[in-house]
Write a protein that holds these residues in place. Structure first.
Motif, PDB file in Angstrom:
ATOM      1  N   ILE A 111     -16.862  12.869  12.098  1.00 40.04           N
ATOM      2  CA  ILE A 111     -16.201  14.029  12.709  1.00 40.04           C
ATOM      3  C   ILE A 111     -17.119  15.060  13.170  1.00 40.04           C
ATOM      4  CG2 ILE A 111     -14.580  15.850  12.614  1.00 40.04           C
ATOM      5  CD1 ILE A 111     -12.829  13.839  10.919  1.00 40.04           C
ATOM      6  N   ALA A 112     -18.111  15.291  12.258  1.00 41.13           N
ATOM      7  CA  ALA A 112     -18.891  16.617  12.151  1.00 41.13           C
ATOM      8  C   ALA A 112     -19.892  16.195  13.496  1.00 41.13           C
ATOM      9  CB  ALA A 112     -19.729  16.772  11.044  1.00 41.13           C
ATOM     10  N   ILE A 113     -20.551  15.068  13.475  1.00 40.22           N
ATOM     11  CA  ILE A 113     -21.416  14.661  14.433  1.00 40.22           C
ATOM     12  C   ILE A 113     -20.852  14.829  15.819  1.00 40.22           C
ATOM     13  CG2 ILE A 113     -23.137  13.081  15.433  1.00 40.22           C
ATOM     14  CD1 ILE A 113     -23.663  12.170  12.360  1.00 40.22           C
ATOM     15  N   GLU A 114     -19.680  14.044  16.067  1.00 38.15           N
ATOM     16  CA  GLU A 114     -19.096  13.862  17.155  1.00 38.15           C
ATOM     17  C   GLU A 114     -18.536  15.218  17.986  1.00 38.15           C
ATOM     18  OE1 GLU A 114     -15.697  11.042  17.044  1.00 38.15           O
ATOM     19  OE2 GLU A 114     -17.151   9.489  16.945  1.00 38.15           O
ATOM     20  N   ASN A 115     -18.269  16.248  16.940  1.00 38.77           N
ATOM     21  CA  ASN A 115     -17.881  17.592  17.405  1.00 38.77           C
ATOM     22  C   ASN A 115     -18.765  18.675  17.384  1.00 38.77           C
ATOM     23  OD1 ASN A 115     -14.944  16.604  18.237  1.00 38.77           O
ATOM     24  ND2 ASN A 115     -15.041  15.688  16.165  1.00 38.77           N
ATOM     25  N   GLU A 116     -19.867  18.401  17.137  1.00 32.97           N
ATOM     26  CA  GLU A 116     -20.868  19.413  16.698  1.00 32.97           C
ATOM     27  C   GLU A 116     -20.866  20.557  17.667  1.00 32.97           C
ATOM     28  OE1 GLU A 116     -24.594  17.622  15.926  1.00 32.97           O
ATOM     29  OE2 GLU A 116     -25.623  19.076  15.279  1.00 32.97           O
ATOM     30  N   HIS A 117     -20.616  20.124  18.968  1.00 32.85           N
ATOM     31  CA  HIS A 117     -20.718  21.064  19.985  1.00 32.85           C
ATOM     32  C   HIS A 117     -19.465  21.815  20.078  1.00 32.85           C
ATOM     33  CE1 HIS A 117     -18.003  18.302  22.357  1.00 32.85           C
ATOM     34  NE2 HIS A 117     -18.580  17.385  21.344  1.00 32.85           N
TER      35      HIS A 117
ATOM     36  N   PHE B 108     -25.470  17.722  33.202  1.00 34.19           N
ATOM     37  CA  PHE B 108     -25.064  16.174  32.806  1.00 34.19           C
ATOM     38  C   PHE B 108     -25.465  15.913  31.258  1.00 34.19           C
ATOM     39  CE2 PHE B 108     -25.792  11.753  32.786  1.00 34.19           C
ATOM     40  CZ  PHE B 108     -24.631  11.218  32.484  1.00 34.19           C
ATOM     41  N   LEU B 109     -26.726  16.300  31.039  1.00 35.07           N
ATOM     42  CA  LEU B 109     -27.198  15.811  29.884  1.00 35.07           C
ATOM     43  C   LEU B 109     -26.354  16.445  28.517  1.00 35.07           C
ATOM     44  CD1 LEU B 109     -31.076  16.218  29.734  1.00 35.07           C
ATOM     45  CD2 LEU B 109     -29.592  14.013  29.721  1.00 35.07           C
ATOM     46  N   GLU B 116     -21.050  11.331  23.877  1.00 34.75           N
ATOM     47  CA  GLU B 116     -21.495   9.830  23.641  1.00 34.75           C
ATOM     48  C   GLU B 116     -20.642   8.928  23.081  1.00 34.75           C
ATOM     49  OE1 GLU B 116     -25.340  10.598  22.167  1.00 34.75           O
ATOM     50  OE2 GLU B 116     -26.078   8.441  22.107  1.00 34.75           O
ATOM     51  N   HIS B 117     -19.796   9.471  22.060  1.00 36.57           N
ATOM     52  CA  HIS B 117     -19.286   8.613  21.462  1.00 36.57           C
ATOM     53  C   HIS B 117     -17.904   8.109  22.085  1.00 36.57           C
ATOM     54  CE1 HIS B 117     -16.447  12.201  20.448  1.00 36.57           C
ATOM     55  NE2 HIS B 117     -17.514  12.845  20.810  1.00 36.57           N
ATOM     56  N   LEU B 118     -17.603   8.573  23.282  1.00 40.03           N
ATOM     57  CA  LEU B 118     -16.223   8.353  24.087  1.00 40.03           C
ATOM     58  C   LEU B 118     -16.634   7.213  24.947  1.00 40.03           C
ATOM     59  CD1 LEU B 118     -14.527  11.883  24.311  1.00 40.03           C
ATOM     60  CD2 LEU B 118     -14.186  10.157  22.918  1.00 40.03           C
ATOM     61  N   VAL B 119     -17.864   7.323  25.624  1.00 38.35           N
ATOM     62  CA  VAL B 119     -17.835   6.214  26.708  1.00 38.35           C
ATOM     63  C   VAL B 119     -18.186   5.097  26.183  1.00 38.35           C
ATOM     64  CG1 VAL B 119     -18.708   7.721  28.458  1.00 38.35           C
ATOM     65  CG2 VAL B 119     -20.320   7.214  26.847  1.00 38.35           C
ATOM     66  N   PRO B 120     -17.855   4.044  26.429  1.00 38.36           N
ATOM     67  CA  PRO B 120     -17.854   2.454  25.990  1.00 38.36           C
ATOM     68  C   PRO B 120     -19.464   2.062  26.226  1.00 38.36           C
ATOM     69  CG  PRO B 120     -16.882   2.447  28.298  1.00 38.36           C
ATOM     70  CD  PRO B 120     -17.056   3.751  27.748  1.00 38.36           C
ATOM     71  N   PRO B 121     -20.030   1.615  25.264  1.00 37.14           N
ATOM     72  CA  PRO B 121     -21.568   1.431  25.316  1.00 37.14           C
ATOM     73  C   PRO B 121     -21.685   0.314  26.330  1.00 37.14           C
ATOM     74  CG  PRO B 121     -20.497   0.425  23.491  1.00 37.14           C
ATOM     75  CD  PRO B 121     -19.494   1.133  24.121  1.00 37.14           C
ATOM     76  N   GLY B 122     -22.876   0.231  26.669  1.00 33.98           N
ATOM     77  CA  GLY B 122     -23.385  -0.832  27.638  1.00 33.98           C
ATOM     78  C   GLY B 122     -23.919  -0.526  28.950  1.00 33.98           C
ATOM     79  N   SER B 123     -23.661   0.743  29.399  1.00 35.98           N
ATOM     80  CA  SER B 123     -24.218   1.044  30.577  1.00 35.98           C
ATOM     81  C   SER B 123     -24.414   2.623  30.786  1.00 35.98           C
ATOM     82  CB  SER B 123     -23.220   0.625  31.555  1.00 35.98           C
ATOM     83  OG  SER B 123     -22.092   0.913  31.690  1.00 35.98           O
ATOM     84  N   THR B 124     -24.757   3.288  29.678  1.00 41.55           N
ATOM     85  CA  THR B 124     -24.870   4.647  29.873  1.00 41.55           C
ATOM     86  C   THR B 124     -26.363   5.318  29.847  1.00 41.55           C
ATOM     87  OG1 THR B 124     -25.092   5.093  27.259  1.00 41.55           O
ATOM     88  CG2 THR B 124     -22.983   4.897  28.018  1.00 41.55           C
TER      89      THR B 124
END
Lengths: 196, 196, 196, 196
Positions: A111-117, B108-109, B116-124
């Motif tokens: 949670i902490a890392i995903e929502n750091e922002h 965008f960055l 990062e944790h929301l987008v399905p991995p594979g093509s980011t």
DNA sequence: TATGAATGAGCATTCATTCAT
DNA sequence: GATGAATGAATGCTCATTCAT
């Protein structure tokens, strides 16, 4: 005495709520965890949440603060652990204790890392970590082991590396502590094998 | 020719929509950016969004793909930049070109890192970066500059460090490229100043 | 007891919602009845609808089921009414009781007939009616009053005729029960006056 | 001459649009048939629809009118078919010709019956049918075959029965004409087998 | 006339928050 | 304090209609 009993019960409920929130947020994401679900999992009614937290935001903040309260002493302990040791073994000790402390907070770390922002800076576990690492490095500089000109970015690099590895292990289910020595080796000597 | 004009306009609108989405998401977060607001900022009506993307999710995906399409070639170029150079100058070159390429994608960055944790991995883009760094390190191992046993965690450490510094510069407004040499120095030699 | 009070209120609201839905759908059509309007007419907020029905479809289904629950017993009673009577008076009795039962459900009848093609078959009032009429006719066949070869289409003819007359009376405001004897007469003897 | 060619093309497009509308509405329902889909199936652009019909409603009305224009003459022919025959064979003839005419309009019949309540009365095929049956029955009364007191409800009963059977055959895919004699038999003699 | 992208009102649905019991 | 039904603003999405080309 009666008052104390009541307060104990209050605390029990509070903990149940925060645990429920942590579980659900870790599993479904900060936004997807609805208050009704948190309440249900905590075994209370929605309205009850508002007797413990003024609103959703306060509940989330409460969760972060609660976990931080548990983690901070361990983090401080890790930093001061080998205060009398030279830099290198001290860093090694720190990394081991740090990851050991984190091990029991996997859910919250996610949670902490995903929502750091989202959380306002100034009092987060991430900042505690950064502060600790900075302190360690400052000591290293004082000790003459670390070049002063590296001191600005080094804390960022170290915490960034730690986070990246945590994220990886959170995903693949691997233990955090297993990577302590490898991380330290990389951090100390850098990419180059140096070897003899 | 007529056809081309129409397609040009279509592309213009598409770009406007993605730019609007990027701006709003960067400013308010992925979830807080409502389609009405995106539409308004893009200067179109809500319904128009649906002429370009099947739903909100597709729009977000479109944004990520669009930016990735721009970034990936630059990233690949950075990786192959000094393919004939020895590891160290090659890494330095890579870091410079990478951060220069990132400089023009600050908005965008921010989004990419925060979600990062929301987008399905594979093509980011994150995966592109990781892959690039891994390739670079593999080359270093082959060259004998990097110890093979470090090769597993190193890519994570390097990308983690890069991300941490990007986040920092995104916050304080500093230029990304300014840190290239410092990062490389830390990565190469590690924490220890190693003296002269 | 407290529990009962709450449940009573819940039931009251549920009824209010279904009544509102029935009125609006009868007046404007199934599709034109928006949930906001249904809520307003029921004297509740939109969100409240979702405390009683999972979605719009469930609400509509709830309406059909609710009315069917009221009508079915009466329909069954009408069918079994003169079980010991010979076919002819039994049919007459049935028709009277049926139309009397329908009289108090004019609004719902309109909806049910207009949307017969939308509701999945298997548990509608229309099917109840068809089943009842079929049972009656089967009895008539067993009694020797009805030729077996007519038994296939007869139920369709009878229910079709009933529906047509209901639609007519719904439009001109005429009472349903007034037509009972005339319908029976036609059904029994057919078009031909049969003379004396 | 040029004018005529142009008008022929206009008519062709108009027919294509109405056919497309009929198909889609029959398959998915009146409401579910979007103009974009109708246009696509008709092979024209959405905007073109508005060159032929002022709005969606007019298009639907156009469809009903178009089909009515085709069906009405056949219906009238069926009614006047055996004008010089006695009532019974005339009814039989009528039913055969009617159902034969309907056979080629299955799609439209589905639409017409399902949406009878939406079209303003006065000029529908349903009304044409009712009028025709009424005329037939009036003739029967004049002929002395039908009791005058039955004359009010009889048309409703007859058309209702016909509709019910059409709906049934539309569903099970059975041919309409196959039921003509059975219907007539039931209508003429009623439920009672009349025995010998 | 034909085209099809643009428009925006309208709708179902969600969910944090309130409050009577 | 605890409960959970009621609230309604906010959001994503659809589709008849318009209009510049």
């Amino acid at each position: 005495m009666r008052r104390t009993v009541r307060e104990t019960m209050r605390e029990t409920v509070r903990v149940a709520i925060l645990d429920a929130a942590e579980e659900l947020i870790a599993k479904h994401g900060l936004h997807a965890a609805a208050l009704v679900q948190i309440a249900k999992r905590a075994g209370v009614a929605v309205g009850t949440l508002y007797n413990y937290f003024t609103d959703r935001d306060a509940l989330i903040r409460g969760l972060f603060e609660s976990r931080r309260t548990t983690l901070r002493p361990k983090l401080l302990a890790a930093i001061h652990a080998g205060a009398d040791l030279p830099f290198e073994p001290r860093l090694r000790l720190f990394m081991h204790e740090l990851l050991a402390a984190f091990e029991s907070h996997r859910g919250f770390l996610k949670i902490a890392i995903e929502n750091e922002h989202l959380v306002p800076p100034g009092s987060t576990t991430a900042q505690d970590l950064l502060a600790g690492v900075t302190a360690l490095i400052t000591a290293g500089v004082r000790e003459g082991v670390i070049a002063a000109d590296k001191a600005e970015l080094l804390p960022l690099v170290v915490t960034g590396a730690i986070k990246a590895i945590i994220v990886q292990r959170l995903q693949d289910g691997g233990e955090l502590t297993g990577d302590a020595d490898a991380i330290v080796a990389i951090l100390l000597d850098g990419i180059r094998s140096a070897a003899p």
